[in-house]
Design a protein around this motif. Sequence first.
Motif: not given
Length: 421
Positions: A25, A28-29, A89, A127, A131, A134, A192
């Motif tokens: 995650l 991905s950020s 997401m 999103y 995000n 989570y 994801h």
Amino acid sequence: MAERPKGGEGLRTALSTLDGPLRFLLLSSFLIPLGSFMVLPFMSVFLHERLGLGLGTVGVVLAVASLVQFSGGVVGGSLADRVGLRRTMLWALIIRTTGFLGLLLALRWPPLAVGALVLTCCGAALYLPANKAYLVRGVDDEHRPAFLSAGNAVLNAGMAVGPLIAGPFVLSSPGWLFVAVSGLFVLVTAGHARLPAEAGEERPGDGPAVRPAPGGEGLLPFAANALAFYLYFHFQHFLAVYAVERASSTFYSLVLLLCFALVIVVQPLASGLIRRMRYATALAFGFICLATGLAVLAAGTRPAMLAGGALITLGDIVLFLKNDLEALRRSPRSDAMVFGRQRLAAGLGACASGVLGGQLYGLTEQAGRTGWFWLLAAAQCVMLPPVLLALRDRPAKHPDPLDDSQGALRAYDTDRRLSGR
């Protein structure tokens, strides 16, 4: 009593607990803003020069897109409560990927570009609250600042790198650029889909414990966030025009890189200190930094723009993180809803800054005194924060011993008047 970990030690201790899904995650950020900022910062140029839209139309399109991207966070938070964090997401990324594919098709049919851009912003709005929720789900209050600041750091890193990669290609080869970004989003979306649902989805009776909340469910953090974004976006919206006129577009990029670097390095290291600060002490520090930085910009020299940008960034590092943490502490709602409300506040502030700040900058430009724009913005940083006293909440049943927002805000107002600021 064991010594509390500080600075980088506390950050390393918190992040060492990250499992595989949360590490993905965080990756991905970085990748999501990397791909987004390979395209979005150049949309005004792309829409105007490549697709032939008038500047007036471009301005309206970008204003609507920005408002959707920020304010739609409330919808994203509500959706996350209903269908779960992972599903939210996933759908957000599907929508955003569709938007970037739409920009590719817009090279053949230009009117499609407007809808495609708005679609990418809808995906972003859905999103981000899921995000963040989570990322911090199940994390204790002491470690939440480290997790949030780490997410902010990698996000800003992606925002900084994206334009550097895409700059040479956005006008010469936009088709290949849109293909590359769409492909990146397809891969991130597939990743994801493999996230464990049980780690992120809200279930009845399985959410975090209800937090003690003052009256109004944290109206003060909402209003403070809106005000902080309103003042900060004077810098974000109008520095480009000001800096390019006095220096160059290259120097403007250098200022932005400095600001991104400060967020990437300073906020994670300072996250523990920011958590321990009294709320209104953080507000006073942040708004004073904004005021000082905006006033320094009025000098118009290159050193002044670098110093002003650095001071403004230090202010937003404290304000944006502390407002999120305080909103989480005060609200009994789910994390996703809290982050969505804070995004709504940010959108309202940024939109107001564009509308009112644009008029103010136009007036000072016509008078040949654009330096006064920054001084007037700095004056607002001094005069407007005490208004937040009117929005103070009733005392919580179990107040945070680190928080004394009413008393500290009064102290800030008294110091301001006594010092003549």
